[in-house]
Write an enzyme that holds these catalytic residues in place. Structure first.
Site, PDB file in Angstrom:
ATOM      1  N   CYS A 131      20.950 -62.045  61.060  1.00  0.00           N
ATOM      2  CA  CYS A 131      19.865 -62.417  61.968  1.00  0.00           C
ATOM      3  C   CYS A 131      19.316 -63.812  61.685  1.00  0.00           C
ATOM      4  CB  CYS A 131      18.747 -61.383  61.905  1.00  0.00           C
ATOM      5  SG  CYS A 131      18.222 -60.944  60.236  1.00  0.00           S
ATOM      6  N   HIS A 253      11.557 -63.305  62.547  1.00  0.00           N
ATOM      7  CA  HIS A 253      11.770 -64.105  61.348  1.00  0.00           C
ATOM      8  C   HIS A 253      11.387 -65.557  61.613  1.00  0.00           C
ATOM      9  CE1 HIS A 253      13.577 -60.695  59.624  1.00  0.00           C
ATOM     10  NE2 HIS A 253      14.843 -61.051  59.592  1.00  0.00           N
TER      11      HIS A 253
END
EC number: 1.2.1.11
Length: 346
Positions: A131, A253
C-alpha cells in the site's frame, strides 16, 4: 459485453470489503460473485450487490468448481502461497499479499505506471504492490520521467487499518480504556493501564516505528518492501531509504518524501507535472491551511500531495507530503484497476 465469475479470497476482511464496494461502484461486469474465506468463516453470510451470499471455504478445487474467471486474494501471504497457484490454473489471480511481489515471473503492477505488464504474466498471477509503495510510486514516477531522480528518503505514518480489522479494534479498545482512565485522572501514566493489542506496543496516543518484522540490517520488511517494489515497478535502481511508523489514525497512510534530483529544478514545473499525473491531486496552499490529511483522503481514490518545497540547503532536493487511503488506493482500487484493464484489453 462479456461477464465474469469473480471470487474474493478474504471477502470479510478490511480489503475484501473495500473490493466488494469497488466492484459494486465500478459496474464491473460480474456474472457470478463467490466470497471465499477460511473454514472458520465458511457458512457465514456476507452482504454484496444488495443480497446475501454464503461464504465458501477456500480450497484447491473451489476455483474450478465455481468456474472462477478472476480471483482476488486478500487473506494473507500464507493463503496466497497455498491456493493462488491452484486458482491460477483456471482464473486470473490478482494477489494483494506480499508473497508473489518479487517473483520474476509475476508482474508487480500499478496501472498508472506499468499497465503493459498485466499481459506479461506467465503464471497467470498479477501482484498488487504494498500500500505504501503504490501511493509513493504515483508521485515518484511522473517526477522521475521529467526530472530524473537521484535518491529518495521516505518516512511513513501508517494507519492502524493497514493491519486489518484487528488493528482497528486495537485502536478503538485502547482509546476507550485510555479515555476512561484520563477522565478519572488526567495525569495518569497510560503505560500503567494500556496493554498492547495488534501491535508491539499500545497504539493509542502512541507512534510505533515498527511495521512487519525486523531484518538483520535493522530495517523492517515493510521498509524493504518500499525499496525493492519501487525498483521493480518503475524499473529503476536509485537509492531509497524508508522508515515506517504506525500511528493512531484509523484510515489512510501519510508519507514525508525527500526527493533528490540529478539537476536543479523549477518548483513551478513540479506542480505542473503532478497536476497532470493520473490519480494525483495537488493539495497545496499553506496560506489557507490547505495540505493533505488522512481524514480528507479517506474513502477516496486519489493520491494527495502537498507541502511541496525546495530544500533550504540543496537546490536539487524536493520535499513533499503525500496521503492516500491505503485500503482503496493502496489495495482494492489498484487491484480493481488491474482487473478492469485486463478485461478491457484482453
Amino acid at each position: 459485453m462479456k461477464t465474469y465469475n469473480v471470487a474474493i479470497v478474504g471477502a470479510s476482511g478490511a480489503v475484501g470489503q473495500e473490493l466488494i464496494k469497488g466492484l459494486e461502484n465500478s459496474f464491473f461486469p460480474i456474472k457470478k460473485f463467490v466470497p471465499l474465506a477460511s473454514a472458520r468463516s465458511a457458512g457465514k453470510k456476507i452482504r454484496a450487490f444488495n443480497k446475501d451470499y454464503e461464504i465458501l471455504e477456500t480450497t484447491h478445487e473451489v476455483f474450478e468448481k465455481e468456474e472462477i474467471d478472476i480471483a482476488f486474494f486478500s487473506a494473507g501471504g500464507s493463503v496466497s502461497e497455498e491456493f493462488a497457484i491452484s486458482a491460477s490454473k483456471t482464473a486470473l489471480v490478482i494477489d494483494n499479499t506480499s508473497f508473489f511481489r518479487l517473483n520474476k515471473d509475476v508482474p508487480l503492477v500499478v496501472p498508472e505506471i506499468n499497465a503493459q505488464e498485466i499481459f506479461n504474466a506467465p503464471l497467470n498471477i498479477i501482484a498488487n504492490p504494498n500500500c505504501s509503495t503504490i501511493q509513493m510510486t504515483q508521485i515518484l514516477n511522473p517526477l522521475h520521467l521529467h526530472f530524473k531522480i537521484k535518491s529518495v528518503i521516505v518516512s511513513t505514518y501508517q494507519a492502524v487499518s493497514g493491519a486489518g480489522n484487528k488493528g482497528i479494534e486495537s485502536l478503538k479498545n485502547e482509546l476507550k480504556t485510555a479515555l476512561e482512565h484520563l477522565e478519572k485522572d488526567p495525569a495518569i501514566d497510560l503505560n500503567q493501564v494500556l496493554q498492547a493489542g495488534a501491535f508491539a506496543y499500545p497504539i493509542a496516543f502512541n507512534a510505533i516505528a515498527h511495521i512487519d518484522t525486523f531484518k538483520e540490517n535493522g530495517y523492517t520488511k515493510e521498509e524493504l518492501k518500499m525499496v525493492h517494489e519501487t525498483h521493480k515497478i518503475m524499473g529503476v535502481d536509485f537509492p531509497i531509504s524508508a522508515t515506517c511508523v504506525r500511528v493512531p489514525v484509523l484510515r489512510s497512510h501519510s508519507e514525508s518524501l525527500s526527493i533528490a534530483f540529478e539537476k536543479e529544478f523549477d518548483l513551478k514545473e513540479v506542480y505542473e507535472v503532478l497536476k497532470n499525473a493520473p490519480s494525483v491531486v495537488v493539495c497545496d496552499d499553506p496560506s489557507h491551511n490547505l495540505y493533505p490529511t488522512p481524514l480528507k483522503a479517506s474513502h477516496t481514490d486519489s493520491v494527495f500531495i502537498g507541502r511541496l518545497r525546495k530544500d533550504l540547503f540543496d537546490k536539487k532536493t524536493l520535499h513533499g507530503f503525500c496521503v492516500a487511503d491505503q485500503l482503496r488506493v493502496g489495495a482494492a482500487t489498484n487491484a480493481l484497476k488491474i482487473a478492469l484493464h485486463y478485461i478491457k484489453n484482453a
